[in-house]
Design a protein around this motif. Structure first.
Motif, PDB file in Angstrom:
ATOM      1  N   ASP A   1       0.836  -1.195   0.000  1.00  0.00           N
ATOM      2  CA  ASP A   1       0.000   0.000   0.000  1.00  0.00           C
ATOM      3  C   ASP A   1       0.874   1.249   0.000  1.00  0.00           C
ATOM      4  O   ASP A   1       2.110   1.175   0.064  1.00  0.00           O
ATOM      5  CB  ASP A   1      -0.969  -0.012   1.180  1.00  0.00           C
ATOM      6  N   GLU A   2       0.251   2.409  -0.132  1.00  0.00           N
ATOM      7  CA  GLU A   2       0.942   3.700  -0.180  1.00  0.00           C
ATOM      8  C   GLU A   2       2.120   3.652  -1.170  1.00  0.00           C
ATOM      9  O   GLU A   2       3.221   4.098  -0.879  1.00  0.00           O
ATOM     10  CB  GLU A   2       1.397   4.111   1.220  1.00  0.00           C
ATOM     11  N   SER A   3       1.810   3.100  -2.333  1.00  0.00           N
ATOM     12  CA  SER A   3       2.824   2.881  -3.370  1.00  0.00           C
ATOM     13  C   SER A   3       2.269   3.366  -4.707  1.00  0.00           C
ATOM     14  O   SER A   3       1.355   2.743  -5.253  1.00  0.00           O
ATOM     15  CB  SER A   3       3.204   1.392  -3.455  1.00  0.00           C
ATOM     16  N   LEU A   4       2.812   4.470  -5.192  1.00  0.00           N
ATOM     17  CA  LEU A   4       2.346   5.080  -6.431  1.00  0.00           C
ATOM     18  C   LEU A   4       3.142   4.548  -7.618  1.00  0.00           C
ATOM     19  O   LEU A   4       4.344   4.805  -7.729  1.00  0.00           O
ATOM     20  CB  LEU A   4       2.490   6.603  -6.359  1.00  0.00           C
ATOM     21  N   VAL A   5       2.482   3.812  -8.510  1.00  0.00           N
ATOM     22  CA  VAL A   5       3.133   3.399  -9.753  1.00  0.00           C
ATOM     23  C   VAL A   5       3.077   4.587 -10.700  1.00  0.00           C
ATOM     24  O   VAL A   5       2.004   5.005 -11.134  1.00  0.00           O
ATOM     25  CB  VAL A   5       2.467   2.163 -10.360  1.00  0.00           C
ATOM     26  N   MET A   6       4.247   5.125 -11.022  1.00  0.00           N
ATOM     27  CA  MET A   6       4.328   6.329 -11.841  1.00  0.00           C
ATOM     28  C   MET A   6       4.297   6.010 -13.330  1.00  0.00           C
ATOM     29  O   MET A   6       3.790   6.792 -14.127  1.00  0.00           O
ATOM     30  CB  MET A   6       5.602   7.091 -11.488  1.00  0.00           C
ATOM     31  N   ARG A   7       4.830   4.861 -13.685  1.00  0.00           N
ATOM     32  CA  ARG A   7       4.816   4.467 -15.094  1.00  0.00           C
ATOM     33  C   ARG A   7       5.163   2.991 -15.220  1.00  0.00           C
ATOM     34  O   ARG A   7       5.770   2.387 -14.317  1.00  0.00           O
ATOM     35  CB  ARG A   7       5.796   5.305 -15.917  1.00  0.00           C
ATOM     36  N   VAL A   8       4.760   2.441 -16.352  1.00  0.00           N
ATOM     37  CA  VAL A   8       5.171   1.090 -16.732  1.00  0.00           C
ATOM     38  C   VAL A   8       6.471   1.201 -17.510  1.00  0.00           C
ATOM     39  O   VAL A   8       6.629   2.082 -18.361  1.00  0.00           O
ATOM     40  CB  VAL A   8       4.087   0.417 -17.591  1.00  0.00           C
ATOM     41  N   LEU A   9       7.413   0.329 -17.227  1.00  0.00           N
ATOM     42  CA  LEU A   9       8.685   0.311 -17.941  1.00  0.00           C
ATOM     43  C   LEU A   9       8.503  -0.454 -19.253  1.00  0.00           C
ATOM     44  O   LEU A   9       8.047  -1.601 -19.245  1.00  0.00           O
ATOM     45  CB  LEU A   9       9.768  -0.354 -17.089  1.00  0.00           C
ATOM     46  N   ILE A  10       8.828   0.191 -20.361  1.00  0.00           N
ATOM     47  CA  ILE A  10       8.654  -0.402 -21.682  1.00  0.00           C
ATOM     48  C   ILE A  10      10.018  -0.490 -22.364  1.00  0.00           C
ATOM     49  O   ILE A  10      10.748   0.500 -22.444  1.00  0.00           O
ATOM     50  CB  ILE A  10       7.706   0.433 -22.566  1.00  0.00           C
ATOM     51  N   GLU A  11      10.370  -1.669 -22.841  1.00  0.00           N
ATOM     52  CA  GLU A  11      11.611  -1.865 -23.582  1.00  0.00           C
ATOM     53  C   GLU A  11      11.321  -2.720 -24.811  1.00  0.00           C
ATOM     54  O   GLU A  11      10.731  -3.794 -24.695  1.00  0.00           O
ATOM     55  CB  GLU A  11      12.670  -2.563 -22.705  1.00  0.00           C
ATOM     56  N   ASP A  12      11.700  -2.206 -25.976  1.00  0.00           N
ATOM     57  CA  ASP A  12      11.529  -2.938 -27.237  1.00  0.00           C
ATOM     58  C   ASP A  12      10.090  -3.424 -27.426  1.00  0.00           C
ATOM     59  O   ASP A  12       9.840  -4.564 -27.848  1.00  0.00           O
ATOM     60  CB  ASP A  12      12.496  -4.127 -27.294  1.00  0.00           C
ATOM     61  N   GLY A  13       9.147  -2.553 -27.107  1.00  0.00           N
ATOM     62  CA  GLY A  13       7.749  -2.881 -27.319  1.00  0.00           C
ATOM     63  C   GLY A  13       7.164  -3.855 -26.334  1.00  0.00           C
ATOM     64  O   GLY A  13       6.085  -4.411 -26.571  1.00  0.00           O
ATOM     65  N   ARG A  14       7.821  -4.064 -25.198  1.00  0.00           N
ATOM     66  CA  ARG A  14       7.343  -5.002 -24.183  1.00  0.00           C
ATOM     67  C   ARG A  14       7.384  -4.347 -22.809  1.00  0.00           C
ATOM     68  O   ARG A  14       8.312  -3.603 -22.489  1.00  0.00           O
ATOM     69  CB  ARG A  14       8.192  -6.273 -24.177  1.00  0.00           C
ATOM     70  N   ALA A  15       6.367  -4.621 -21.989  1.00  0.00           N
ATOM     71  CA  ALA A  15       6.367  -4.179 -20.594  1.00  0.00           C
ATOM     72  C   ALA A  15       7.327  -5.051 -19.800  1.00  0.00           C
ATOM     73  O   ALA A  15       7.256  -6.289 -19.866  1.00  0.00           O
ATOM     74  CB  ALA A  15       4.966  -4.273 -20.020  1.00  0.00           C
ATOM     75  N   VAL A  16       8.225  -4.409 -19.059  1.00  0.00           N
ATOM     76  CA  VAL A  16       9.238  -5.168 -18.313  1.00  0.00           C
ATOM     77  C   VAL A  16       9.258  -4.821 -16.835  1.00  0.00           C
ATOM     78  O   VAL A  16      10.139  -5.256 -16.100  1.00  0.00           O
ATOM     79  CB  VAL A  16      10.642  -4.949 -18.915  1.00  0.00           C
ATOM     80  N   GLY A  17       8.280  -4.034 -16.364  1.00  0.00           N
ATOM     81  CA  GLY A  17       8.250  -3.703 -14.949  1.00  0.00           C
ATOM     82  C   GLY A  17       7.543  -2.386 -14.707  1.00  0.00           C
ATOM     83  O   GLY A  17       6.880  -1.831 -15.590  1.00  0.00           O
ATOM     84  N   VAL A  18       7.689  -1.868 -13.491  1.00  0.00           N
ATOM     85  CA  VAL A  18       7.051  -0.608 -13.107  1.00  0.00           C
ATOM     86  C   VAL A  18       8.031   0.241 -12.312  1.00  0.00           C
ATOM     87  O   VAL A  18       8.928  -0.272 -11.630  1.00  0.00           O
ATOM     88  CB  VAL A  18       5.786  -0.854 -12.266  1.00  0.00           C
ATOM     89  N   ALA A  19       7.854   1.544 -12.412  1.00  0.00           N
ATOM     90  CA  ALA A  19       8.558   2.492 -11.544  1.00  0.00           C
ATOM     91  C   ALA A  19       7.572   2.912 -10.475  1.00  0.00           C
ATOM     92  O   ALA A  19       6.490   3.440 -10.778  1.00  0.00           O
ATOM     93  CB  ALA A  19       9.036   3.699 -12.344  1.00  0.00           C
ATOM     94  N   VAL A  20       7.904   2.666  -9.216  1.00  0.00           N
ATOM     95  CA  VAL A  20       6.972   2.890  -8.117  1.00  0.00           C
ATOM     96  C   VAL A  20       7.602   3.811  -7.082  1.00  0.00           C
ATOM     97  O   VAL A  20       8.772   3.648  -6.712  1.00  0.00           O
ATOM     98  CB  VAL A  20       6.545   1.553  -7.482  1.00  0.00           C
ATOM     99  N   ARG A  21       6.828   4.797  -6.644  1.00  0.00           N
ATOM    100  CA  ARG A  21       7.281   5.708  -5.593  1.00  0.00           C
ATOM    101  C   ARG A  21       6.691   5.268  -4.270  1.00  0.00           C
ATOM    102  O   ARG A  21       5.474   5.121  -4.123  1.00  0.00           O
ATOM    103  CB  ARG A  21       6.856   7.144  -5.875  1.00  0.00           C
ATOM    104  N   ASP A  22       7.557   5.043  -3.302  1.00  0.00           N
ATOM    105  CA  ASP A  22       7.123   4.700  -1.950  1.00  0.00           C
ATOM    106  C   ASP A  22       6.649   5.987  -1.280  1.00  0.00           C
ATOM    107  O   ASP A  22       7.457   6.882  -0.981  1.00  0.00           O
ATOM    108  CB  ASP A  22       8.290   4.084  -1.181  1.00  0.00           C
ATOM    109  N   LEU A  23       5.346   6.130  -1.053  1.00  0.00           N
ATOM    110  CA  LEU A  23       4.814   7.364  -0.477  1.00  0.00           C
ATOM    111  C   LEU A  23       5.169   7.517   0.994  1.00  0.00           C
ATOM    112  O   LEU A  23       4.965   8.588   1.549  1.00  0.00           O
ATOM    113  CB  LEU A  23       3.292   7.406  -0.670  1.00  0.00           C
ATOM    114  N   ARG A  24       5.694   6.484   1.590  1.00  0.00           N
ATOM    115  CA  ARG A  24       6.158   6.604   2.980  1.00  0.00           C
ATOM    116  C   ARG A  24       7.526   7.256   3.043  1.00  0.00           C
ATOM    117  O   ARG A  24       7.794   8.093   3.899  1.00  0.00           O
ATOM    118  CB  ARG A  24       6.207   5.229   3.640  1.00  0.00           C
ATOM    119  N   SER A  25       8.395   6.872   2.126  1.00  0.00           N
ATOM    120  CA  SER A  25       9.776   7.392   2.150  1.00  0.00           C
ATOM    121  C   SER A  25      10.027   8.451   1.087  1.00  0.00           C
ATOM    122  O   SER A  25      10.993   9.213   1.183  1.00  0.00           O
ATOM    123  CB  SER A  25      10.770   6.242   1.947  1.00  0.00           C
ATOM    124  N   GLY A  26       9.185   8.493   0.056  1.00  0.00           N
ATOM    125  CA  GLY A  26       9.400   9.421  -1.048  1.00  0.00           C
ATOM    126  C   GLY A  26      10.368   8.911  -2.098  1.00  0.00           C
ATOM    127  O   GLY A  26      10.596   9.588  -3.105  1.00  0.00           O
TER     128      GLY A  26
END
Length: 524
Positions: free
Chosen positions: A228-253
């Protein structure tokens, strides 16, 4: 140290019923697959994702709602004292309003477009209504829709008999049926509302949230994690494929990258396209065909019934079981669907009676199907940011002449229904501000082919981006009047089964290849 894993098999963005469906199906059909679920809001109930109505203590329940209201916490809501008045811009308890960008010049807009930020999403606050789509509401290119809806019933814990013992429920349905059933076939006649609610052994009603969808099997899965308290800012895309997410921890920033073999974005019908836009995934149909349901409400006092005795009333604001919840199904001839429920089951106050005697007043609501228009849409800014630092959104939304005609017809019908049930409250029904239904759909719509008019395939994978799926009400491509949660869970079942098959195939293939390599090394 980060509280997040470096990598998982599946990253799920959002903890509402659709996201929870992916976690549950993957747990059941692809055991061992690692799943991480990310939710921007806090955990407000126990177990995580449970409906706040199940919280006995009134103060604790109100606090859970306040914590769900994100940047809008503290604003007046429709649960504040007094009945809702025309022109007021208030959110329901547990939600918060889009602060600006909700109406463009010369358009109707959605003045009360709203969100919730909490584990379980809107399903921690909803009415639990799970009617099935009928007629033109149904998605024509899904031959397995009925089986998927059956599975949705299982996951949500849908029942139709929860209120059978309520003393007025049969009476309300009988009076409604006399007013509306003529000319209808069996499936569209007045009936019990399918509800995501069950009765415990001690007799108490328990309303389903994402906790029921997840179930003990998912919560007990060591390969599943909820953050919880985790903001996914974007999906990581490489060569036309999703390979993960960039997530901001809203507790620590702090911001972290979590690699994943598959990503499922199941935020909501406004924030799912927002995440895709922020990720550079911008198909032509993204955010288009935004679809809400205009909502007409009215109240009526039941005739010739005795209110419950004082010793029959529950404590702490829990639901008094008197009138239950009835359903007036959608038809193509009358393109709206009705919910009739006792006032204290309704999320919208309809009378100023002080106090309202539980069970003595029923609320009637008709939800109108909307003409689908390409230009009804949510747009995102590359320069402006919202309170979470995500691309700011602006809504474009306009009612057509046909929409207004349907609304006029719904107002006529609801007056007839109110008179059939009892004595109407007030001179005329009240049309809720646009956006009040919270049933936003179409912004990541599903399509049969990649023709530029849809965002994802019938299996929920985003066209042109391998490994990226979307889920939630935004996928529904048809104009509907019924509550959309059951349908969106059914679509999530289909997408989750595909992921389970793919991931199981990859695991088996790796196992087969490894075994053959070992055997070849043993061969002289």
């Amino acid at each position: 140290m980060s509280r997040y894993p470096d990598s998982v098999d599946v990253a799920i963005v959002g903890s509402g019923p659709a996201g929870a469906t992916y976690a549950r199906i993957l747990t059941e059909e692809a055991p061992g697959v690692t799943v991480a679920m990310f939710e921007v809001g806090p955990t407000v109930s126990d177990p995580p994702g449970a409906h706040v109505r199940n919280i006995d203590d009134a103060e604790a329940r109100a606090e859970a709602q306040r914590r769900s209201e994100g940047p809008g916490a503290g604003a007046a809501t429709v649960s504040s004292p007094g009945a809702v008045k025309s022109g007021e811009r208030r959110a329901r308890a547990g939600t918060y309003l889009l602060p600006d960008g909700f109406q463009a010049d010369g358009e109707d807009g959605m003045p009360v477009a709203a969100f919730s930020s909490n584990v379980g999403g809107m399903a921690a606050h909803w009415t639990g209504a799970c009617p099935r789509p009928l007629g033109s509401e149904r998605i024509p290119f899904l031959p397995d829709l009925d089986e998927l809806l059956d599975e949705g019933d299982r996951l949500l814990g849908v029942t139709t008999d929860a209120f059978d013992a309520a003393p007025f429920t049969a009476l309300v349905r009988e009076r409604l049926a006399a007013a509306v059933d003529e000319g209808r076939v069996d499936e569209t006649r007045v009936q019990r509302m399918p509800l995501a609610v069950h009765r415990r052994d001690d007799g108490r009603l328990v309303w389903s949230g994402s906790d029921v969808v997840l179930g003990d099997v998912t919560r007990g899965n060591p390969s599943f994690s909820l953050f919880d308290e985790s903001l996914v800012m974007r999906v990581l895309i490489e060569d036309g494929r999703a390979v993960g997410v960039a997530v901001r921890d809203l507790r620590s920033g702090e911001t972290h990258e979590v690699r994943a073999r598959r990503v499922v974005v199941a935020a909501d019908a406004l924030r799912t396209p927002q995440v895709l836009w922020a990720s550079g995934v911008r198909p032509a149909a993204l955010g288009r065909m935004l679809n809400d349901q205009t909502q007409v409400v009215y109240g009526a006092r039941l005739r010739d019934v005795e209110p419950p005795a004082e010793d029959q009333l529950p404590a702490s604001g829990a639901l008094s079981e008197q009138s239950g919840v009835s359903w007036v199904p959608f038809t193509d001839a009358l393109p709206f669907h009705g919910q009739v429920m006792q006032l204290d089951a309704s999320p919208v106050p309809l009378a100023d009676d002080d106090p309202v005697v539980p069970g003595s007043i029923v609320g009637l609501g008709l939800f109108c199907a909307k003409d689908l228009q390409w230009d009804d849409r949510v747009e995102f800014s590359d320069t402006e940011r919202d309170s979470y630092g995500m691309p700011a959104m602006r809504l474009h939304y306009t009612l057509t002449d046909r929409d207004r005609a349907v609304l006029d017809r719904a107002q006529e019908e609801i007056v007839a229904m109110a008179r059939a049930v009892g004595e109407p409250i007030g001179d005329r029904p009240f049309t809720m501000p646009l956006g009040a239904s919270l049933h936003y759909q179409g912004t990541t719509r599903m399509g049969e082919a990649d023709d530029g008019l849809s965002v994802c395939s019938p299996d929920s994978e985003v066209w042109g981006v391998r490994g990226l799926s979307v889920a939630g009400n935004g996928l529904i491509p048809t104009a509907t009047a019924c509550n959309p949660t059951l349908t969106s869970v059914a679509l999530a079942v289909r997408g989750a089964r595909r992921l389970a098959r793919e991931l199981a195939y990859v695991e088996n293939r790796h196992y087969d290849v490894g075994t053959k390599q070992k055997e070849s090394r043993r061969t002289p």
